[in-house]
Design a protein around this motif. Structure first.
Motif, PDB file in Angstrom:
ATOM      1  N   GLY A  44       0.805  -1.226   0.000  1.00  0.00           N
ATOM      2  CA  GLY A  44       0.000   0.000   0.000  1.00  0.00           C
ATOM      3  C   GLY A  44       0.830   1.263   0.000  1.00  0.00           C
ATOM      4  O   GLY A  44       0.345   2.321   0.394  1.00  0.00           O
ATOM      5  N   ARG A  45       2.072   1.158  -0.455  1.00  0.00           N
ATOM      6  CA  ARG A  45       2.946   2.341  -0.465  1.00  0.00           C
ATOM      7  C   ARG A  45       2.690   3.251  -1.654  1.00  0.00           C
ATOM      8  O   ARG A  45       2.840   4.457  -1.560  1.00  0.00           O
ATOM      9  N   VAL A  46       2.335   2.637  -2.787  1.00  0.00           N
ATOM     10  CA  VAL A  46       2.141   3.407  -4.020  1.00  0.00           C
ATOM     11  C   VAL A  46       0.678   3.825  -4.090  1.00  0.00           C
ATOM     12  O   VAL A  46      -0.216   3.034  -3.805  1.00  0.00           O
ATOM     13  N   ARG A  47       0.460   5.105  -4.422  1.00  0.00           N
ATOM     14  CA  ARG A  47      -0.901   5.633  -4.375  1.00  0.00           C
ATOM     15  C   ARG A  47      -1.833   4.970  -5.390  1.00  0.00           C
ATOM     16  O   ARG A  47      -2.991   4.742  -5.118  1.00  0.00           O
ATOM     17  N   ASP A  48      -1.321   4.651  -6.561  1.00  0.00           N
ATOM     18  CA  ASP A  48      -2.170   4.067  -7.603  1.00  0.00           C
ATOM     19  C   ASP A  48      -1.462   2.822  -8.136  1.00  0.00           C
ATOM     20  O   ASP A  48      -0.961   2.814  -9.254  1.00  0.00           O
ATOM     21  N   ARG A 153      11.449   6.625  -3.789  1.00  0.00           N
ATOM     22  CA  ARG A 153      11.039   7.755  -2.958  1.00  0.00           C
ATOM     23  C   ARG A 153      11.450   7.581  -1.499  1.00  0.00           C
ATOM     24  O   ARG A 153      11.799   8.547  -0.819  1.00  0.00           O
ATOM     25  N   ASP A 173       5.667   8.107  -7.037  1.00  0.00           N
ATOM     26  CA  ASP A 173       4.811   9.066  -6.336  1.00  0.00           C
ATOM     27  C   ASP A 173       5.632  10.262  -5.892  1.00  0.00           C
ATOM     28  O   ASP A 173       6.860  10.180  -5.761  1.00  0.00           O
ATOM     29  N   THR A 174       4.957  11.362  -5.603  1.00  0.00           N
ATOM     30  CA  THR A 174       5.643  12.583  -5.156  1.00  0.00           C
ATOM     31  C   THR A 174       6.326  12.336  -3.812  1.00  0.00           C
ATOM     32  O   THR A 174       5.678  11.892  -2.867  1.00  0.00           O
ATOM     33  N   ASP A 176       8.246  13.212  -0.194  1.00  0.00           N
ATOM     34  CA  ASP A 176       8.149  14.206   0.860  1.00  0.00           C
ATOM     35  C   ASP A 176       9.173  15.305   0.532  1.00  0.00           C
ATOM     36  O   ASP A 176      10.357  15.009   0.343  1.00  0.00           O
ATOM     37  N   ARG A 190       6.486   6.046 -14.009  1.00  0.00           N
ATOM     38  CA  ARG A 190       6.529   4.634 -13.658  1.00  0.00           C
ATOM     39  C   ARG A 190       6.986   3.865 -14.896  1.00  0.00           C
ATOM     40  O   ARG A 190       6.577   4.192 -16.004  1.00  0.00           O
TER      41      ARG A 190
END
Ligand code: NAP
Length: 275
Positions: A44-48, A153, A173-174, A176, A190
């Protein structure tokens, strides 16, 4: 949780620890078998995330104890650890939990790049951990030059204290903002990547060093071919070890062969597609 209901106690249930193309290929192959229950698990680390076919659960289990509880509650009969070669915590937890619950487990690890003779001519600089990369950069890359970071990331903060180099940072993903190096260009994308696109990107940004994990596989290998063409050095973070004593295979076909033996089920592995 997506997909159909979890299986009952009397049916085999395979847990695929995923987050990789191989894990998604395994899910496709098992779906084609038709008669085997399986669940794919994502961190569940990657948003999509790219979703596997079939039943999927998302999120950590809660350490070894949480995974043991999941294995018991889900009546899991075999585990295929098809996580990324650098997902060492998940692999270690699976090792301990499966041993404690007496559940057969196989580790699917695609071959790495830096041991592959096809890449012998690259200017490799091997480092055991990502924390050692900034020191390497400071010794071989001139101040002000651009380093291409493709290590993801979550490890970016390792480079956040470097005031001397510019970084071309590529993540899915973006990140921090506090993790980014002071001087950077961020590219969100990706894989898979093509040779032409990698060469164009690295040329456009005047990249003088590539930093990568030894992830292996074909989907992101094009950056190595571009680095070869440009003659630039490649810092490669070596893989963490697989838990000692693990049964290991290197592709999906072998993982399914292992599964047929582990479960004593009649699904000839030659009828499935390799990943
Ligand atoms: P990690 O450090 O080994 O895992 C940290 C924690 O995340 C684990 O202890 C576990 O939490 C949870 N977790 C990891 N993989 C999981 C899975 N497949 N299903 C459920 N929970 C999972 O792993 P990571 O390096 O952060 O990688 C996370 C995921 O991204 C992995 O599934 C991996 O396949 C994928 N991935 C990683 C990389 C990479 O470079 N590391 C690259 C591409 C894809 P609990 O202890 O709470 O169970």
């Amino acid at each position: 949780m997506t997909g159909s209901c979890p299986p009952g106690a009397d049916e085999p249930h395979i847990l695929i620890l995923g987050g990789t193309g191989e894990a998604r290929q395994l899910a496709r192959d098992l779906a084609r078998w038709g008669s085997v229950n399986f669940t794919s698990s994502l961190a569940g680390r990657v948003r999509d995330p790219a979703m596997p076919v079939g039943r999927v659960r998302v999120g950590g289990f809660g350490g070894v104890d949480g995974l043991r509880a999941y294995l018991r509650a889900g009546h899991v009969t075999a585990v295929i650890d098809a996580t990324h070669p650098f997902a060492r915590h998940m692999s270690a937890n699976a090792d301990l939990a499966c041993a404690a619950e007496n559940i057969p487990r196989v580790v699917l690890r695609r071959p790495g790049w830096c041991e592959d003779s096809a890449h012998d001519d690259l200017r490799w600089h091997r480092v055991p951990t990502i924390e050692q990369v900034p020191t390497l950069i400071s010794t071989i890359v001139h101040a002000g030059r651009t380093v291409f970071l493709t290590t993801g990331r979550l490890d970016l903060s390792v480079f956040s204290g470097d005031n001397h180099h510019h970084y071309l940072v590529r993540t899915v993903d973006t990140p921090d903002p506090g993790d980014l190096p002071p001087s950077h260009t961020l590219v969100l994308s990706r894989g898979p990547y093509t040779y032409d696109a990698e060469l164009a990107l690295m040329t456009k940004h005047d990249v003088t060093m590539l930093v990568t994990k030894d992830s292996g596989g074909d989907l992101t290998v094009a950056k190595l071919h571009a680095a070869r063409e440009l003659g630039i050095p490649v810092a490669v973070v070596e893989r963490p070890p697989v838990p000692p004593g693990s049964t290991c295979v290197s592709n999906t076909t072998q993982a399914l062969e292992w599964l047929t033996r582990a479960l004593r089920i009649d699904h000839p592995a030659e009828t499935v597609t390799a990943g």
